[in-house]
Write a protein that holds these residues in place. Structure first.
Motif, mmCIF file in Angstrom:
data_model
loop_
_atom_site.group_PDB
_atom_site.id
_atom_site.type_symbol
_atom_site.label_atom_id
_atom_site.label_comp_id
_atom_site.label_asym_id
_atom_site.label_seq_id
_atom_site.Cartn_x
_atom_site.Cartn_y
_atom_site.Cartn_z
ATOM 1 N N TRP A 17 8.965 12.253 4.142
ATOM 2 C CA TRP A 17 8.985 10.809 3.847
ATOM 3 C C TRP A 17 9.889 10.501 2.658
ATOM 4 O O TRP A 17 10.753 9.622 2.716
ATOM 5 C CB TRP A 17 7.556 10.364 3.575
ATOM 6 N N THR A 18 9.724 11.237 1.570
ATOM 7 C CA THR A 18 10.511 10.944 0.370
ATOM 8 C C THR A 18 11.968 11.322 0.531
ATOM 9 O O THR A 18 12.838 10.699 -0.100
ATOM 10 C CB THR A 18 9.934 11.666 -0.861
ATOM 11 N N GLN A 19 12.252 12.320 1.354
ATOM 12 C CA GLN A 19 13.647 12.723 1.566
ATOM 13 C C GLN A 19 14.336 11.825 2.578
ATOM 14 O O GLN A 19 15.478 11.390 2.384
ATOM 15 C CB GLN A 19 13.708 14.175 2.029
ATOM 16 N N THR A 44 5.371 -0.288 6.971
ATOM 17 C CA THR A 44 4.255 0.568 7.363
ATOM 18 C C THR A 44 4.541 1.321 8.650
ATOM 19 O O THR A 44 4.203 2.508 8.784
ATOM 20 C CB THR A 44 2.981 -0.276 7.501
ATOM 21 N N ASP A 45 5.183 0.665 9.613
ATOM 22 C CA ASP A 45 5.474 1.328 10.887
ATOM 23 C C ASP A 45 6.356 2.559 10.705
ATOM 24 O O ASP A 45 6.272 3.509 11.502
ATOM 25 C CB ASP A 45 6.152 0.355 11.857
ATOM 26 N N ASP A 46 7.204 2.560 9.692
ATOM 27 C CA ASP A 46 8.032 3.747 9.439
ATOM 28 C C ASP A 46 7.147 4.944 9.111
ATOM 29 O O ASP A 46 7.400 6.073 9.564
ATOM 30 C CB ASP A 46 9.006 3.489 8.284
ATOM 31 N N PHE A 47 6.110 4.707 8.294
ATOM 32 C CA PHE A 47 5.238 5.825 7.904
ATOM 33 C C PHE A 47 4.370 6.287 9.068
ATOM 34 O O PHE A 47 4.244 7.495 9.310
ATOM 35 C CB PHE A 47 4.359 5.444 6.720
ATOM 36 N N ARG A 97 4.594 12.557 14.137
ATOM 37 C CA ARG A 97 5.340 13.765 14.471
ATOM 38 C C ARG A 97 4.664 15.031 13.965
ATOM 39 O O ARG A 97 5.092 16.141 14.295
ATOM 40 C CB ARG A 97 6.756 13.683 13.890
ATOM 41 N N TYR A 98 3.624 14.863 13.129
ATOM 42 C CA TYR A 98 3.002 16.016 12.488
ATOM 43 C C TYR A 98 1.664 16.393 13.115
ATOM 44 O O TYR A 98 0.895 17.161 12.535
ATOM 45 C CB TYR A 98 2.855 15.758 10.985
ATOM 46 N N THR A 99 1.405 15.869 14.318
ATOM 47 C CA THR A 99 0.209 16.254 15.039
ATOM 48 C C THR A 99 0.408 15.952 16.520
ATOM 49 O O THR A 99 1.152 15.035 16.881
ATOM 50 C CB THR A 99 -1.028 15.500 14.519
ATOM 51 N N ASP A 100 -0.262 16.727 17.356
ATOM 52 C CA ASP A 100 -0.220 16.452 18.793
ATOM 53 C C ASP A 100 -1.244 15.395 19.190
ATOM 54 O O ASP A 100 -1.133 14.805 20.268
ATOM 55 C CB ASP A 100 -0.494 17.746 19.575
ATOM 56 N N ALA A 101 -2.240 15.179 18.342
ATOM 57 C CA ALA A 101 -3.275 14.186 18.641
ATOM 58 C C ALA A 101 -2.792 12.792 18.271
ATOM 59 O O ALA A 101 -1.954 12.621 17.382
ATOM 60 C CB ALA A 101 -4.551 14.526 17.886
ATOM 61 N N TRP A 156 0.821 -1.212 0.000
ATOM 62 C CA TRP A 156 0.000 0.000 0.000
ATOM 63 C C TRP A 156 0.855 1.262 0.000
ATOM 64 O O TRP A 156 0.409 2.317 -0.488
ATOM 65 C CB TRP A 156 -0.967 0.004 1.196
ATOM 66 N N LEU A 157 2.093 1.168 0.527
ATOM 67 C CA LEU A 157 2.993 2.318 0.518
ATOM 68 C C LEU A 157 3.441 2.694 -0.893
ATOM 69 O O LEU A 157 3.959 3.798 -1.107
ATOM 70 C CB LEU A 157 4.215 2.033 1.393
ATOM 71 N N HIS A 158 3.265 1.787 -1.847
ATOM 72 C CA HIS A 158 3.474 2.105 -3.261
ATOM 73 C C HIS A 158 2.151 2.537 -3.900
ATOM 74 O O HIS A 158 2.019 3.636 -4.423
ATOM 75 C CB HIS A 158 3.988 0.888 -4.029
ATOM 76 N N GLU A 159 1.183 1.617 -3.865
ATOM 77 C CA GLU A 159 -0.002 1.788 -4.696
ATOM 78 C C GLU A 159 -1.013 2.767 -4.108
ATOM 79 O O GLU A 159 -1.673 3.496 -4.851
ATOM 80 C CB GLU A 159 -0.652 0.425 -4.952
ATOM 81 N N GLY A 160 -1.148 2.799 -2.793
ATOM 82 C CA GLY A 160 -2.042 3.786 -2.201
ATOM 83 C C GLY A 160 -1.561 5.202 -2.457
ATOM 84 O O GLY A 160 -2.361 6.100 -2.750
#
Length: 437
Positions: free
Chosen positions: A391-393, A402-405, A411-415, A309-313
């Motif tokens: 992500w791309t850099q 998937t856990d990497d993403f 990190r991009y939200t406090d929630a 899914w990290l490719h096709e999604g």
């Protein structure tokens, strides 16, 4: 070093070494579909080795093997593997050069997903390597986590144009044959190494920061100019949204003279069939999808196929982003359209681990895109696109799971994003879409 084992393709890939480069010196006769030559593989042992294996189709016969300029004690091919027994054991950390001389009549392998690999065209050949087709034309460590630089030198009849990955560094004709030499320095998964041979012409499409070339039969050039007209604008948009184009040598689109069921991606290259180049503008979604794979799939590549899914999604969501940008339906409209479609489909797929049979199921593509759209709505456009560029850099020319993403997204939200990802990635039931703002 821990070796990656892919349970979706347990027979693919090898252990005990890491390849840094493939050099292929080949000859191909189109009329007889005869491929022959030498593969030189540069690697380093990750454990003490007395034996090693490479993936190689049984349609190709090996005539000679040498490791570090010495003949091995013995070699044999069986079960899609080239088995090599070394003259003496090598300790971990040893640099090795494996030279394999081979030849035969390459053919695709049958898989769960149809024919994969080296395939004859009506007048030429192509390689469709995803996910396990590379061994149909060269010996390799065939798993997506094993990335290496690639050099291809191939000699074939002069009427044919040859495309391989990277920069065309030389083209020399002699006695009715032409030798083509390509260099791809960026680390590349074996399934993304390609060879395209046909009666083609090359012409430049644009060079607005990233060069785009087209290679296709002359008869399709007018159709291409119409169908692919907005490709430079796609490139500009994706570089803005996803970060810099990840390859130094630009982007090449190949259109074969034959029809293809689906377009194909390779490192720095996308391959379309003549049926995708009709002059009627029906392939724009696919054009955006294949271009997006240069970031999502080719540069940032899954470590194991369950994370497809990290490719096709991501490539599917790029289609919606292009539509939104170019005056078509918004991403939100596409999300609601496909959510309705998925709600009527079987609810038996786990996006983060869809299984071998459903690896390329359309639900993986659309639910993956819906996951990203839901995340975008949750964290806002500014954070979402900053996340994609990060992500791309961060994982440029690397491999991911998937856990990497999900960890990076947090990190991009406090929630907490845990409920979102649990519902969309790990539960079978399709979650409800959040209401539009």
């Amino acid at each position: 070093m821990t070796e990656t084992i892919d349970l979706y393709l347990p027979g693919g890939g090898n252990s005990g070494y890491r390849v840094s480069r493939y050099d292929l010196d080949l000859e191909y006769k189109v009329a007889t579909n005869r491929l022959s030559g030498t593969a030189t593989i540069t690697a380093v042992t990750s454990t003490a080795l007395r034996t090693l294996t490479l993936d190689l189709s049984e349609a190709l016969r090996v005539s000679k093997v040498a490791v570090n300029d010495a003949r091995p004690a013995k070699f044999r091919t069986k079960g899609g593997k080239l088995h090599i027994t070394l003259a003496q054991s090598l300790p971990a950390g040893t640099a090795i050069t494996i030279v394999v001389r081979y030849g035969g009549h390459p053919r695709p392998i049958r898989s769960h997903w149809g024919d994969v690999g080296f395939e004859e065209l009506t007048d030429g050949a192509l390689v469709a390597g995803q996910p396990n087709g590379a061994p149909t034309w060269f010996p390799c460590d065939d798993k997506p986590s094993a990335k290496a630089g690639v050099g291809v030198r191939i000699r074939t009849e002069s009427p044919y144009y040859v495309v391989a990955n990277g920069e065309l560094v030389s083209r020399r004709a002699h006695a009715g044959m032409t030798t083509w030499t390509y260099e791809q320095p960026e680390p590349t998964s074996t399934y993304l190494v390609t060879l395209q041979i046909g009666r083609y012409d090359r012409h430049a499409v644009s060079d607005n920061g990233v060069s785009i070339d087209a290679v296709l039969p002359e008869r399709l050039r007018g159709n291409f100019a119409s169908d692919f007209a907005r490709q430079p604008q796609m490139m500009e948009l994706f570089c803005e949204l996803f970060g810099p184009y990840p390859l130094a040598n630009g982007y090449t689109v190949v259109v074969t003279d034959d029809d293809l069921e689906i377009p194909l991606e390779a490192q720095g290259i996308s391959i379309f069939g003549a049926n995708h180049c009709t002059g009627r503008g029906r392939a724009e979604r696919l054009i955006a999808h294949e271009l997006a794979h240069q970031w999502f799939g080719n540069s940032v590549t899954v470590e194991r196929w369950q994370h497809i899914w990290l490719h096709e999604g991501f490539a599917c969501y790029a289609e919606w982003l292009w539509s939104e940008h170019s005056g078509g339906r918004s991403a939100d409209e596409w999300a609601r359209h496909y959510h309705h479609r998925l709600a009527e489909a079987p609810q038996d797929l786990v996006l983060a681990d869809p299984g071998v049979t459903d690896l390329f199921d359309d639900r993986v593509y659309k639910r993956g895109a819906l996951t990203l759209h839901t995340l975008r709505r949750r964290i806002g456009d500014g954070n979402f696109f900053a996340l994609l560029r990060d992500w791309t850099q961060r994982y440029r020319h690397g491999t991911v799971v998937t856990d990497d993403f999900t960890a990076l997204a947090s990190r991009y939200t406090d929630a907490s994003l845990r409920p979102l990802f649990e519902a969309w990635l790990y539960a079978q039931a399709l979650p409800a879409l959040e209401p539009s703002s």
